[in-house]
Scaffold this active site. Structure first.
Site, mmCIF file in Angstrom:
data_model
loop_
_atom_site.group_PDB
_atom_site.id
_atom_site.type_symbol
_atom_site.label_atom_id
_atom_site.label_comp_id
_atom_site.label_asym_id
_atom_site.label_seq_id
_atom_site.Cartn_x
_atom_site.Cartn_y
_atom_site.Cartn_z
ATOM 1 N N LYS A 13 0.829 -1.211 0.000
ATOM 2 C CA LYS A 13 0.000 0.000 0.000
ATOM 3 C C LYS A 13 0.863 1.261 0.000
ATOM 4 C CE LYS A 13 -2.407 -0.981 3.759
ATOM 5 N NZ LYS A 13 -1.826 -2.273 4.149
ATOM 6 N N ARG A 167 0.061 -8.803 13.193
ATOM 7 C CA ARG A 167 -0.619 -7.800 12.356
ATOM 8 C C ARG A 167 -1.501 -8.489 11.316
ATOM 9 N NH1 ARG A 167 3.957 -4.154 10.112
ATOM 10 N NH2 ARG A 167 2.274 -2.806 9.398
HETATM 11 P P1 AMP Z 1 0.843 1.099 8.622
HETATM 12 O O1 AMP Z 1 2.027 1.971 8.433
HETATM 13 O O2 AMP Z 1 -0.333 1.527 7.791
HETATM 14 O O3 AMP Z 1 1.160 -0.364 8.445
HETATM 15 O O4 AMP Z 1 0.378 1.288 10.140
HETATM 16 C C1 AMP Z 1 1.229 0.909 11.228
HETATM 17 C C2 AMP Z 1 0.413 0.718 12.505
HETATM 18 O O5 AMP Z 1 -0.271 1.934 12.832
HETATM 19 C C3 AMP Z 1 -0.691 -0.324 12.412
HETATM 20 O O6 AMP Z 1 -0.206 -1.636 12.631
HETATM 21 C C4 AMP Z 1 -1.622 0.153 13.527
HETATM 22 O O7 AMP Z 1 -1.110 -0.175 14.814
HETATM 23 C C5 AMP Z 1 -1.549 1.666 13.385
HETATM 24 N N1 AMP Z 1 -2.592 2.167 12.434
HETATM 25 C C6 AMP Z 1 -2.382 2.753 11.222
HETATM 26 N N2 AMP Z 1 -3.547 3.074 10.639
HETATM 27 C C7 AMP Z 1 -4.522 2.677 11.479
HETATM 28 C C8 AMP Z 1 -5.938 2.714 11.452
HETATM 29 N N3 AMP Z 1 -6.604 3.224 10.394
HETATM 30 N N4 AMP Z 1 -6.623 2.197 12.509
HETATM 31 C C9 AMP Z 1 -5.973 1.682 13.578
HETATM 32 N N5 AMP Z 1 -4.644 1.612 13.684
HETATM 33 C C10 AMP Z 1 -3.905 2.099 12.652
#
Ligand code: AMP
Length: 212
Positions: A13, A167
């Site tokens: 993503k 995750r």
């Molecule tokens: P990402 O960089 O999108 O993989 O996000 C890293 C971490 O941030 C995730 O594993 C969640 O702990 C938190 N996070 C990011 N976006 C969200 C969301 N929309 N809702 C809840 N937690 C989020």
């Protein structure tokens, strides 16, 4: 046009979002990057979020909805937004449907767990900008150095294998239901839903998205 990128952690993503933003046609809303920024800035939100993120769990819907509402209030002029990592729960998706901002296209990046685990091991990020690289699939020009700023890259704490597996479990339980949620909306003509094989090389994924 507002595009929403949906898929498991490690589906690509962030990389796809980066390519779309570099076309100059989109602003980026990356909730993961916003949270990591809050951690780096040692804000109250960052302090709350860090332990949750490092364990592979999701930050609460209440916090996320507040963060996104603030972002949208500050970025009204953007011509189009790429949503990377938001929404991640049905509560978030339904709240987003109630806002004036319209999702035009959902791109679902489908990929098997084992491909993801292998991918995450090679992932590196530039902490300030959120730019993502991969040792094999998308290496920086100079090893471990950000192409734009020349600053060092890091490995995210939540890219460790045991955290990645947690995750993925959280993704199946809380985020995967969004696939059917958006498929149904698309079937009613509310938006376009495109499923892409995200195990392919980045250029092929991009080609599939932009030709459709
Ligand atoms: P990402 O960089 O999108 O993989 O996000 C890293 C971490 O941030 C995730 O594993 C969640 O702990 C938190 N996070 C990011 N976006 C969200 C969301 N929309 N809702 C809840 N937690 C989020």
């Amino acid at each position: 046009m507002n595009i929403l990128l949906l898929g498991p952690p490690g589906a690509g993503k962030g990389t796809i979002a980066q390519v779309l933003v570099e076309t100059g046609n989109y602003g980026l809303l990356s909730t993961g990057h916003m949270l990591r920024q809050a951690i780096a800035d040692k804000t109250e939100l960052g302090l709350k979020a860090q332990a949750i993120m490092d364990s592979g769990k999701l930050v609460s819907d209440e916090i996320m909805l507040g963060l996104v509402a603030q972002f949208l209030a500050d970025n009204v002029a953007a011509s189009g937004i790429v949503f990377d990592g938001f929404p991640r729960t049905l509560v978030q998706a339904k709240a987003m449907q109630e806002r004036p901002i319209k999702v035009d296209k959902v791109i679902f990046l489908r990929v098997a767990d084992e491909v993801i685990v292998a991918r995450m091991a090679g992932r590196r990020v530039h902490p300030d900008s959120g730019r993502v690289y991969h040792l094999v699939n998308n290496p920086p020009v100079t090893p471990n150095i950000d192409d734009i700023t020349g600053e060092p890259l890091i490995t995210r704490a939540d890219d460790k294998e045991e955290v990645v597996r947690e995750r993925l479990r959280v993704y199946r339980e809380q985020t995967e239901p969004l696939v059917e949620f958006y498929r149904t909306l698309a079937a009613h003509g509310d938006m376009v839903f495109q499923e892409v094989d995200a195990a392919l090389a980045v250029e092929k994924v991009i080609a599939a998205i932009t030709s459709n």
